[in-house]
Design a protein around this motif. Structure first.
Motif, PDB file in Angstrom:
ATOM      1  N   GLU A 146      36.760  56.105  57.910  1.00 53.35           N
ATOM      2  CA  GLU A 146      37.745  56.656  56.971  1.00 53.35           C
ATOM      3  C   GLU A 146      38.724  55.584  56.526  1.00 53.35           C
ATOM      4  O   GLU A 146      39.107  55.519  55.341  1.00 53.35           O
ATOM      5  CB  GLU A 146      38.497  57.823  57.616  1.00 53.35           C
ATOM      6  N   GLU A 202      36.920  53.320  54.042  1.00 54.74           N
ATOM      7  CA  GLU A 202      36.817  53.960  52.731  1.00 54.74           C
ATOM      8  C   GLU A 202      38.149  53.917  51.994  1.00 54.74           C
ATOM      9  O   GLU A 202      38.203  53.593  50.801  1.00 54.74           O
ATOM     10  CB  GLU A 202      36.344  55.401  52.903  1.00 54.74           C
ATOM     11  N   GLU A 259      32.952  57.082  65.021  1.00 53.88           N
ATOM     12  CA  GLU A 259      33.839  56.807  63.885  1.00 53.88           C
ATOM     13  C   GLU A 259      34.058  55.323  63.653  1.00 53.88           C
ATOM     14  O   GLU A 259      34.512  54.910  62.588  1.00 53.88           O
ATOM     15  CB  GLU A 259      35.194  57.511  64.092  1.00 53.88           C
TER      16      GLU A 259
END
Length: 259
Positions: A71, A74, A239
């Protein structure tokens, strides 16, 4: 490679010019495991990715190399400037070259290898195929899957590269339903194809604690356990596409259930 110490301690020995299979059920981080493994090897690698898009593969690799979440990667790429430069610099230093496209065809493999040799004047030390069933015609055809494994073996011998190929294990066996977080035994690998490579690994992920279990179910020149009951343990951070020898400490903003 500290994360793989327990696996290597069990006698696992990937060798040049041999085929390595990584097999597991759906959702067991096979791609993440293979990507992390070759990144830790830090050898010139050609990675054929039919399962991951270019953005997903790049984000996972960047998150691994910078210890950021996907995340965060990104968001940084969208923000641009110094934020994206940090991730782009990390990717530029990587020795992994990706080839995208599905299905994987032997013509594409030949073209990518020719381009790689033209650029670097050598074959890659490691070639990854993600995954076997993404080869043209091999989704459900056993004969074609066998042909792919024969072709992969010839490729390893011709180039001297270690060839890693990902494959699926059955989700429908009694073992898969009764003990879903145990590595599948050799007879649960689809098509019995784990018997073909020199080294076959079976992987499983326990999502309750993120314990990652890796069993050597076939090894031509070393110990193995076809039942997969004896396995090495590492811990997974999906993650960040990272694996650890010991359970990672909680990071700020995370709880034990996040792991």
């Amino acid at each position: 490679m500290p994360a793989f110490a327990a696996l290597y301690a069990r006698g696992c020995r990937p060798r040049h010019g041999e085929v390595v299979m990584v097999a597991g059920r759906s959702g067991t981080q096979k791609s993440g495991f293979a990507l992390f493994w070759v990144a830790q090897m830090n050898l010139p690698t050609l990675y054929f990715s039919a399962d991951m898009s270019p953005f997903t593969a790049s984000a996972r690799l960047a998150s691994m190399l910078t210890d950021s979440t996907t995340e965060q990667v990104e968001a940084g790429m969208v923000a641009g400037g110094a934020s994206s430069a940090r991730f782009l610099d990390a990717l530029a230093a990587s020795r992994i070259t990706f080839s995208f496209g599905a299905p994987i065809t032997w013509r594409a493999v030949d073209e990518e290898l020719e381009a790689y040799v033209e650029l670097w004047d050598r074959y890659p030390a490691v070639i990854v195929f993600d995954n076997l069933m993404d080869f043209d015609g091999a989704e459900s055809d056993y004969v074609q899957q066998m042909a792919v494994m024969s072709g992969v073996s010839e490729l390893a011998r011709a180039t001297g590269a270690t060839v890693i190929i990902l494959h699926h294990a059955s989700d429908k066996t009694w073992e898969a339903k009764s003990d879903p977080w145990a590595p599948p035994s050799r007879d649960q690998v689809k098509g019995g194809l784990s018997e073909k490579p020199e080294l076959s690994l079976s992987v499983a992920l326990d999502p309750t604690c993120m314990e990652y279990r890796v069993a050597v179910i076939k090894q031509r020149m070393g110990p193995s356990d076809p039942t997969a009951r004896r396995y090495a343990v590492m811990w997974c951070e999906p993650e960040r596409t990272r694996f650890h020898a010991t359970a990672p400490r909680l990071r700020p903003g995370r709880t034990s259930t996040d792991e």
